[in-house]
Design a protein around this motif. Structure first.
Motif, PDB file in Angstrom:
ATOM      1  N   ARG A 169       1.007  -1.297   0.216  1.00  0.00           N
ATOM      2  CA  ARG A 169       0.163   0.068  -0.041  1.00  0.00           C
ATOM      3  C   ARG A 169       0.904   1.275   0.092  1.00  0.00           C
ATOM      4  O   ARG A 169       1.137   1.831   0.872  1.00  0.00           O
ATOM      5  N   PRO A 170       1.371   1.581  -1.081  1.00  0.00           N
ATOM      6  CA  PRO A 170       2.331   2.706  -1.281  1.00  0.00           C
ATOM      7  C   PRO A 170       2.082   3.926  -0.606  1.00  0.00           C
ATOM      8  O   PRO A 170       2.735   4.847  -0.119  1.00  0.00           O
ATOM      9  N   GLU A 171       0.293   4.106  -0.457  1.00  0.00           N
ATOM     10  CA  GLU A 171       0.193   5.533   0.440  1.00  0.00           C
ATOM     11  C   GLU A 171       0.216   5.664   1.795  1.00  0.00           C
ATOM     12  O   GLU A 171       0.080   6.505   2.435  1.00  0.00           O
ATOM     13  N   ALA A 172       0.364   4.234   2.392  1.00  0.00           N
ATOM     14  CA  ALA A 172       0.779   4.296   3.697  1.00  0.00           C
ATOM     15  C   ALA A 172       2.421   4.483   4.416  1.00  0.00           C
ATOM     16  O   ALA A 172       2.604   4.199   5.344  1.00  0.00           O
ATOM     17  N   HIS A 173       2.950   4.948   3.274  1.00  0.00           N
ATOM     18  CA  HIS A 173       4.391   5.191   3.757  1.00  0.00           C
ATOM     19  C   HIS A 173       4.852   6.614   3.349  1.00  0.00           C
ATOM     20  O   HIS A 173       4.248   7.334   2.761  1.00  0.00           O
ATOM     21  N   LEU A 174       5.958   7.162   4.131  1.00  0.00           N
ATOM     22  CA  LEU A 174       6.447   8.472   3.981  1.00  0.00           C
ATOM     23  C   LEU A 174       7.844   8.532   4.180  1.00  0.00           C
ATOM     24  O   LEU A 174       8.388   7.458   4.863  1.00  0.00           O
ATOM     25  N   ALA A 175       8.637   8.773   3.148  1.00  0.00           N
ATOM     26  CA  ALA A 175      10.005   8.926   3.281  1.00  0.00           C
ATOM     27  C   ALA A 175      10.653  10.448   3.298  1.00  0.00           C
ATOM     28  O   ALA A 175      10.065  11.282   2.584  1.00  0.00           O
ATOM     29  N   VAL A 176      11.578  10.507   4.539  1.00  0.00           N
ATOM     30  CA  VAL A 176      12.201  11.714   4.417  1.00  0.00           C
ATOM     31  C   VAL A 176      13.651  11.742   4.448  1.00  0.00           C
ATOM     32  O   VAL A 176      14.213  10.637   4.694  1.00  0.00           O
ATOM     33  N   VAL A 177      14.302  12.732   4.059  1.00  0.00           N
ATOM     34  CA  VAL A 177      15.742  12.649   4.041  1.00  0.00           C
ATOM     35  C   VAL A 177      15.998  13.738   5.272  1.00  0.00           C
ATOM     36  O   VAL A 177      15.657  14.742   5.466  1.00  0.00           O
ATOM     37  N   ASP A 178      16.780  13.147   6.356  1.00  0.00           N
ATOM     38  CA  ASP A 178      17.370  13.689   7.462  1.00  0.00           C
ATOM     39  C   ASP A 178      18.592  13.565   8.036  1.00  0.00           C
ATOM     40  O   ASP A 178      19.333  14.172   8.641  1.00  0.00           O
ATOM     41  N   HIS A 179      19.061  12.053   7.891  1.00  0.00           N
ATOM     42  CA  HIS A 179      20.303  11.634   8.790  1.00  0.00           C
ATOM     43  C   HIS A 179      21.613  12.151   8.100  1.00  0.00           C
ATOM     44  O   HIS A 179      22.685  12.512   8.782  1.00  0.00           O
ATOM     45  N   VAL A 180      21.753  12.030   6.660  1.00  0.00           N
ATOM     46  CA  VAL A 180      22.987  12.368   6.091  1.00  0.00           C
ATOM     47  C   VAL A 180      23.068  13.745   5.409  1.00  0.00           C
ATOM     48  O   VAL A 180      23.954  14.237   5.093  1.00  0.00           O
ATOM     49  N   ASN A 181      21.874  14.661   5.211  1.00  0.00           N
ATOM     50  CA  ASN A 181      22.221  15.869   4.892  1.00  0.00           C
ATOM     51  C   ASN A 181      22.886  16.890   5.477  1.00  0.00           C
ATOM     52  O   ASN A 181      22.816  16.963   6.629  1.00  0.00           O
ATOM     53  N   ALA A 182      23.579  17.917   4.658  1.00  0.00           N
ATOM     54  CA  ALA A 182      24.031  18.973   5.253  1.00  0.00           C
ATOM     55  C   ALA A 182      23.035  19.846   5.581  1.00  0.00           C
ATOM     56  O   ALA A 182      21.884  19.842   5.323  1.00  0.00           O
ATOM     57  N   THR A 183      23.419  20.658   6.953  1.00  0.00           N
ATOM     58  CA  THR A 183      22.459  21.851   7.316  1.00  0.00           C
ATOM     59  C   THR A 183      23.027  23.294   6.901  1.00  0.00           C
ATOM     60  O   THR A 183      22.284  24.090   7.287  1.00  0.00           O
ATOM     61  N   VAL A 204       9.812   7.290  -6.258  1.00  0.00           N
ATOM     62  CA  VAL A 204       9.277   7.655  -7.172  1.00  0.00           C
ATOM     63  C   VAL A 204       8.711   6.315  -8.154  1.00  0.00           C
ATOM     64  O   VAL A 204       7.696   6.101  -8.187  1.00  0.00           O
ATOM     65  N   LYS A 205       9.668   5.279  -7.950  1.00  0.00           N
ATOM     66  CA  LYS A 205       9.281   4.023  -8.688  1.00  0.00           C
ATOM     67  C   LYS A 205       8.170   3.490  -8.036  1.00  0.00           C
ATOM     68  O   LYS A 205       7.464   2.732  -8.723  1.00  0.00           O
ATOM     69  N   HIS A 206       8.125   3.572  -6.806  1.00  0.00           N
ATOM     70  CA  HIS A 206       7.092   2.755  -5.987  1.00  0.00           C
ATOM     71  C   HIS A 206       6.013   3.724  -5.667  1.00  0.00           C
ATOM     72  O   HIS A 206       4.940   3.017  -4.987  1.00  0.00           O
ATOM     73  N   GLY A 207       5.852   4.993  -5.903  1.00  0.00           N
ATOM     74  CA  GLY A 207       4.690   5.859  -5.740  1.00  0.00           C
ATOM     75  C   GLY A 207       4.540   6.074  -4.343  1.00  0.00           C
ATOM     76  O   GLY A 207       3.696   6.130  -3.648  1.00  0.00           O
ATOM     77  N   ILE A 208       5.754   6.325  -3.591  1.00  0.00           N
ATOM     78  CA  ILE A 208       5.778   6.688  -2.208  1.00  0.00           C
ATOM     79  C   ILE A 208       5.989   7.959  -2.007  1.00  0.00           C
ATOM     80  O   ILE A 208       7.050   8.533  -2.644  1.00  0.00           O
ATOM     81  N   ALA A 209       5.217   8.845  -0.995  1.00  0.00           N
ATOM     82  CA  ALA A 209       5.474  10.141  -0.863  1.00  0.00           C
ATOM     83  C   ALA A 209       6.928  10.436  -0.170  1.00  0.00           C
ATOM     84  O   ALA A 209       7.503   9.578   0.563  1.00  0.00           O
ATOM     85  N   PHE A 210       7.505  11.434  -0.665  1.00  0.00           N
ATOM     86  CA  PHE A 210       8.972  11.835  -0.393  1.00  0.00           C
ATOM     87  C   PHE A 210       8.944  13.253  -0.122  1.00  0.00           C
ATOM     88  O   PHE A 210       8.806  14.246  -0.805  1.00  0.00           O
ATOM     89  N   TYR A 211       9.579  13.389   1.329  1.00  0.00           N
ATOM     90  CA  TYR A 211       9.825  14.913   1.672  1.00  0.00           C
ATOM     91  C   TYR A 211      11.176  15.004   1.403  1.00  0.00           C
ATOM     92  O   TYR A 211      12.089  14.730   2.481  1.00  0.00           O
TER      93      TYR A 211
END
Ligand code: SF4
Lengths: 201, 463
Positions: B53-67, B89-96
């Motif tokens: 169920r792709p809509e039940a997932h969220l991906a965020v970038v937080d651990h390695v990004n520069a600030t 993108v491939k799996h249709g998952i929300a990406f912040y």
């Protein structure tokens, strides 16, 4: 994995060894599982210059050949990184005997064929002593029988049924769960309005 | 039999029992980050599986990004970030991702977006997923193999945990905060003391906390080994979950999300809130903390050899003397950030201390807001100016930053840091780095003094 694991054991009595210590973060910048053996316990095994720390147990004979670790309390605490378990497996560790493990680490271990027998503090201390002897002692972890044998001692250990059978049968949990797809769909059918998350893109 | 809140949450999410004694539980919502998910996606590919169920997932970038800027600081971290985006993108998952106004530390983003409500079950490849217990939701960390499992099946294999109740009653003295409550609890229960348990926090001092404070408490429950942390859902929780982007979509009102009055727990601890002072950690495990007006512990003749050895090792790593007063410990830097303490309320508390004051000479002070929205809010309130005028480096991008130093915010060998984070492990903030955990207000006070300092002294001055 085999029902019985036999090998040389190394004592690692430190308490609260966290997954940062098992696999320092600089080895986590990767999108694969591979190449993690060198990262495992890296800051204990090597100094800043990359030289071997000869005083560390896994760098000393005979323990450099160890495939079993006897560890301090609360081993595997901290971050959820499965890389810690991947690395230990790649380093050749088959079992890690302790008095208790952090929950996520415990589950990660099961997924990767790393056995984590749980024993009492007293028995762990006996094993630490045995493992510390320079006249290398072989330890056998009988997963099926839930018993550790070393010389003439037999020490029972705790391992829940699901973990035990998961280790022995080497099942792929994801595929196995998909055989319950109907049950999952049936559960989903009971979800009320407002109980199906749909994340805004 | 009367049920605990934990039992209710597990029962409500149970799909079926499995023959080997585990059960399958349903995951309402799953969050991913860039470093514990890549191998889960490649697992799907190898096994030729799709996302349930792709809509039940969220991906965020937080651990390695520069600030310091939106640009990743190196190629390796760029690869992780791009890989996550491509998989989503491939799996249709929300990406912040970077530059998205909703980006930030996962456990700050989720409540901010209204993606947690009482009664939910939330999983994430990160140990601090216990944070959501603050809302009466069951949140817990999982490994990468389990990330693959939840992507493919929307469920997890699960073992019911034992239950622990930690009651904190009474009035918290001035200067003490939610951070001090949880640091005290970790001290009492011990690191690993709650291994195998789901921990419920209750009592008047817990109920008195607003949601940000409750999140701080549940967040660090993993530091005592709790695989789940819970606080009964009340009006405050419902109010905090309302009015956000996803709030109207979510309603899990099939139960009263609180333990029944006579529910029994396997273990109970009681703590008197009146005895909680502002705490600082002195060692390399989160249970090694002392009141700021106390002293670093000393070896005693009765001490068992193992305890003695651990104490000496920790003192040696930390570069401290036995019996040294906490307030004599000089610091090199100060860090305010992390999923434990980087929400707007934390920034306000630190700014209250910093207003009209200056960071001591030679102290590097950094503040990284927990999310892009937190930063925008703080700037609207003028908090950024307070930090900058005091001498703090106000970072324009959000992320975990120096909480685990996977980006370029790394402490040097021996650097001593007053930190609002959650873990003081050896090497956590950089090889050889020495971390002292404390509340954000205490970090601010310490930055001003150039040593570990008692926030109450400054609060008295301000009054
Ligand atoms: S802020 Fe720290 S503890 Fe929180 S998710 Fe990031 S690295 Fe983990």
């Amino acid at each position: 994995m085999p029902k019985i694991v036999t090998g040389l054991a190394a004592p690692l009595p430190l308490a609260n060894v966290d997954t940062d210590v098992i696999m320092p973060k600089r080895f986590l910048i990767t999108i694969t599982h591979e190449g993690l053996a060198d990262g495992t316990f890296a800051d204990l095994r090597f100094d800043e210059a990359g030289e071997i720390r000869s005083e560390f147990i896994l760098n000393k004979r005979p323990w450099s050949q160890a495939t079993i670790l006897v560890v301090g309390d609360n081993f595997g605490c901290g971050s959820s990184r499965e890389h810690a378990v991947w690395g230990m497996r790649q380093l050749g560790i088959d079992a890690c005997i302790g008095t208790g493990f952090a929950g996520i680490f415990y589950d990660n271990a099961r997924k990767n064929g790393l056995a984590l027998p749980i024993v009492s503090s007293k028995d762990r201390d006996i094993l630490l002593q045995l493992a510390g002897r320079e006249t290398s002692v072989e330890i056998t972890v009988d997963i099926e029988g839930r018993v550790i044998r070393a010389e003439d001692t037999a020490i029972p250990f705790i391992m829940d049924d699901a973990t035990r059978s998961g280790l022995i049968n080497d099942v792929d949990d994801t595929r196995d769960t998909l055989t319950y797809a109907d049950a999952i769909r049936a559960y989903e059918a009971t979800l009320g309005a407002g109980m199906r998350v749909c994340v805004i893109k | 039999m009367s049920r605990t809140l934990y039992d209710k949450l597990v029962d409500a999410h149970k799909v079926c029992d499995l023959p080997d004694g585990d059960m399958l539980i349903y995951v309402d919502f799953h969050i991913m980050n860039e470093y514990t998910s890549p191998q889960a996606f490649s697992g799907l590919d190898t096994k030729d599986l799709t996302v349930w169920r792709p809509e039940a997932h969220l991906a965020v970038v937080d651990h390695v990004n520069a600030t310091r800027s939106q640009e990743p600081h190196d190629q390796a971290s760029k690869l992780l970030i791009d890989n996550l985006e491509a998989n989503c993108v491939k799996h249709g998952i929300a990406f912040y991702g970077l530059g998205d106004r909703r980006q930030g530390i996962e456990h700050v983003v989720v409540p901010e977006q209204g993606l947690v409500a009482p009664g939910m079950l939330i999983a994430c490849g990160d140990s601090h997923t216990t944070t959501y217990g603050a809302f009466g939701a069951l949140g817990f960390g999982i490994g990468t193999s389990e990330v693959e499992h939840v992507l493919a099946t929307q469920t997890l294999r699960y073992k019911r945990l034992k239950t622990m109740l930690v009651e904190v009653d009474g009035h918290l003295p001035p200067g003490a905060t939610a951070k001090d409550i949880i640091m005290k609890i970790v001290q009492v229960v011990g690191a690993g003391g709650a291994n195998g348990y789901a921990v419920e926090f209750a009592g008047s001092a817990i109920r008195a906390q607003d949601l940000p404070g409750r999140m701080t408490i549940c967040n660090m429950a993993v530091e005592l080994g709790g695989r789940a942390a819970l606080i009964a859902a009340d009006e405050k929780a419902l109010k905090a979950a309302a009015g956000r982007a996803h709030s109207d979509m979510l309603r899990y009102d099939n139960e009263d999300w609180a333990s029944e009055p006579d529910a029994e727990f396997d273990k109970v601890f009681q703590i008197d809130a009146a005895e909680i002072a502002p705490l600082v950690s002195w060692g390399t495990s989160p249970d090694q903390s002392i009141p700021i007006d106390g002293e670093v512990p000393s070896v005693t003749p009765e001490m068992p050899p193992k305890t003695k050895a651990a104490l000496i090792r920790a003192l040696d790593y930390m570069g401290l003397e036995q019996g040294q007063p906490a307030r004599s410990i000089q610091i090199d830097s100060a860090f305010i950030g992390s999923c434990t303490n980087s929400r707007i309320e934390d920034l306000r508390a630190a700014a209250d201390i910093l207003r009209g004051r200056k960071v001591a000479d030679g102290v590097d002070a950094i503040v990284v807001p927990g999310s892009a929205l937190t930063r925008v809010q703080a700037e609207a309130e003028g908090l950024d100016r307070v930090f900058v005028e005091a001498g703090f480096d106000w970072r324009p991008e959000s992320g975990c930053s120096m909480c685990l130093a996977m980006n370029d915010d790394i402490a040097r060998d021996g650097e001593r840091i007053a930190s609002s984070t959650n873990r003081n492990f050896e090497g956590r903030q950089g090889r050889g780095a020495r971390t002292h955990l404390m509340s954000p207000a205490m970090v601010a006070a310490s930055a001003i003094a150039g040593r570990l300092a008692d926030v109450r002294d400054l609060q008295r001055e301000t009054e």
